[in-house]
Design an enzyme around this catalytic site. Structure first.
Site, PDB file in Angstrom:
ATOM      1  N   LYS A 193       4.773  -0.818  -6.308  1.00  0.00           N
ATOM      2  CA  LYS A 193       3.897  -1.628  -5.469  1.00  0.00           C
ATOM      3  C   LYS A 193       3.851  -3.043  -6.063  1.00  0.00           C
ATOM      4  O   LYS A 193       3.985  -3.208  -7.286  1.00  0.00           O
ATOM      5  CB  LYS A 193       2.508  -0.969  -5.485  1.00  0.00           C
ATOM      6  CG  LYS A 193       1.410  -1.742  -4.797  1.00  0.00           C
ATOM      7  CD  LYS A 193       0.170  -0.854  -4.679  1.00  0.00           C
ATOM      8  CE  LYS A 193      -1.055  -1.681  -4.333  1.00  0.00           C
ATOM      9  NZ  LYS A 193      -2.172  -0.872  -3.840  1.00  0.00           N
ATOM     10  N   ARG A 249     -11.594   5.190  -2.722  1.00  0.00           N
ATOM     11  CA  ARG A 249     -12.572   4.171  -3.127  1.00  0.00           C
ATOM     12  C   ARG A 249     -13.992   4.544  -2.772  1.00  0.00           C
ATOM     13  O   ARG A 249     -14.878   3.702  -2.791  1.00  0.00           O
ATOM     14  CB  ARG A 249     -12.247   2.848  -2.442  1.00  0.00           C
ATOM     15  CG  ARG A 249     -10.986   2.293  -2.966  1.00  0.00           C
ATOM     16  CD  ARG A 249     -10.812   0.870  -2.588  1.00  0.00           C
ATOM     17  NE  ARG A 249      -9.413   0.613  -2.551  1.00  0.00           N
ATOM     18  CZ  ARG A 249      -8.844  -0.373  -1.923  1.00  0.00           C
ATOM     19  NH1 ARG A 249      -9.573  -1.226  -1.264  1.00  0.00           N
ATOM     20  NH2 ARG A 249      -7.550  -0.521  -1.957  1.00  0.00           N
ATOM     21  N   THR A 284      -5.228   3.894  -4.699  1.00  0.00           N
ATOM     22  CA  THR A 284      -6.300   3.514  -5.626  1.00  0.00           C
ATOM     23  C   THR A 284      -6.559   4.646  -6.631  1.00  0.00           C
ATOM     24  O   THR A 284      -7.701   4.956  -6.974  1.00  0.00           O
ATOM     25  CB  THR A 284      -7.607   3.121  -4.889  1.00  0.00           C
ATOM     26  OG1 THR A 284      -7.276   2.358  -3.721  1.00  0.00           O
ATOM     27  CG2 THR A 284      -8.491   2.233  -5.761  1.00  0.00           C
ATOM     28  N   GLU A 340      -1.553   5.980   3.554  1.00  0.00           N
ATOM     29  CA  GLU A 340      -2.180   6.006   2.223  1.00  0.00           C
ATOM     30  C   GLU A 340      -3.698   6.054   2.400  1.00  0.00           C
ATOM     31  O   GLU A 340      -4.272   5.178   3.042  1.00  0.00           O
ATOM     32  CB  GLU A 340      -1.766   4.745   1.461  1.00  0.00           C
ATOM     33  CG  GLU A 340      -2.428   4.603   0.099  1.00  0.00           C
ATOM     34  CD  GLU A 340      -2.091   3.263  -0.572  1.00  0.00           C
ATOM     35  OE1 GLU A 340      -1.009   2.675  -0.294  1.00  0.00           O
ATOM     36  OE2 GLU A 340      -2.930   2.788  -1.359  1.00  0.00           O
TER      37      GLU A 340
HETATM   38  C1  3PG Z   1      -4.709  -2.098  -1.800  1.00  0.00           C
HETATM   39  O1  3PG Z   1      -5.456  -1.218  -2.173  1.00  0.00           O
HETATM   40  O2  3PG Z   1      -3.496  -1.978  -1.866  1.00  0.00           O
HETATM   41  C2  3PG Z   1      -5.268  -3.380  -1.286  1.00  0.00           C
HETATM   42  O3  3PG Z   1      -6.620  -3.503  -1.559  1.00  0.00           O
HETATM   43  C3  3PG Z   1      -5.032  -3.576   0.162  1.00  0.00           C
HETATM   44  O4  3PG Z   1      -5.219  -4.908   0.436  1.00  0.00           O
HETATM   45  P1  3PG Z   1      -5.549  -5.390   1.907  1.00  0.00           P
HETATM   46  O5  3PG Z   1      -6.921  -4.869   2.203  1.00  0.00           O
HETATM   47  O6  3PG Z   1      -5.517  -6.901   1.821  1.00  0.00           O
HETATM   48  O7  3PG Z   1      -4.532  -4.851   2.860  1.00  0.00           O
END
Ligand code: 3PG
Length: 213
Positions: free
Chosen positions: A130, A46, A70, A42
């Site tokens: 999710k 961002r 995201t 994925e």
């Molecule tokens: C996401 O976008 O799913 C989370 O910000 C990931 O979280 P993590 O950085 O704690 O793995």
């Protein structure tokens, strides 16, 4: 696509997140993860250049399933699909994005953290979502509670998952796969320490094998 994704996630139920501005580093990170045994990736949208990084991974690597994470708006969803994203992940549940993806047969994993959100996703026809942010939203005990009522729903916990708690999450039958950025530490990517990333991926594959044995 859905079947291929399900097959890969049942073999290695871990989805690493790549959040990288530089296309060359994004490609090298994806290859390092692949060498460690993780082939569903994925790329999180961002930063301004994240989509370019995703495009580079899609164009310059082989054998990976690459999704966009995201994803916040329908326009962004359409744009990343035009760039070749093979699945969509959102932090929350936005009906128009879900409906669009279902209509196009694109796997979509909207973020949920409450029974109400899971039920809304269920009503829209989704059977995989999710669970975000997994650790803050109640972690394993919350997933057990949700799994006991939404018996057909499978969850992708993300947010606070690490090598330390991966096995606990994967031990739950309701967990489809876990996602996370612990596999791609920014310091390792910046330093070009791709062997560390391969090592983290292969450790996650081993943890998953024992948890699911
Ligand atoms: C996401 O976008 O799913 C989370 O910000 C990931 O979280 P993590 O950085 O704690 O793995």
């Amino acid at each position: 696509m859905k079947d291929e994704l399900s097959n890969r996630l049942s073999n290695a139920p871990v989805v690493p997140l790549i959040g990288e501005n530089d296309a060359g580093r994004a490609v090298a990170t994806a290859n390092a993860l692949s060498q460690g045994g993780l082939s569903v990736i994925e790329v999180v949208m961002r930063s301004d250049d994240a989509q370019k990084g995703m495009e580079a991974i899609i164009q310059q690597t082989e054998g990976l399933l690459v999704g966009a994470g995201t994803v916040l708006t329908l326009d962004q969803c359409k744009s990343v699909l035009d760039s070749g994203a093979q699945f969509i992940v959102c932090p929350g549940l936005v009906d128009e994005i879900v409906t669009y993806c279902l209509g196009k047969d694109v796997p979509i994993y909207p973020g949920t953290m409450t029974a109400g959100e899971v039920q809304r996703a269920y009503a829209m026809g989704l059977r995989e979502v999710k669970f975000f942010p997994a650790s803050l939203a109640g972690g394993v005990p919350m997933l057990k509670a949700l799994g006991s009522v939404f018996r057909e729903m499978r969850f992708m916990p993300t947010g606070g998952v690490s090598a330390g708690n991966l096995a606990e999450f994967l031990a739950l039958p309701s967990v489809l796969a876990c996602g996370g950025s612990w596999l791609t530490p920014a310091a390792a990517v910046e330093a070009g320490d791709y062997s560390q990333i391969t090592q983290l991926a292969s450790e996650a594959v081993d943890i998953a094998k024992s948890a699911r044995a």
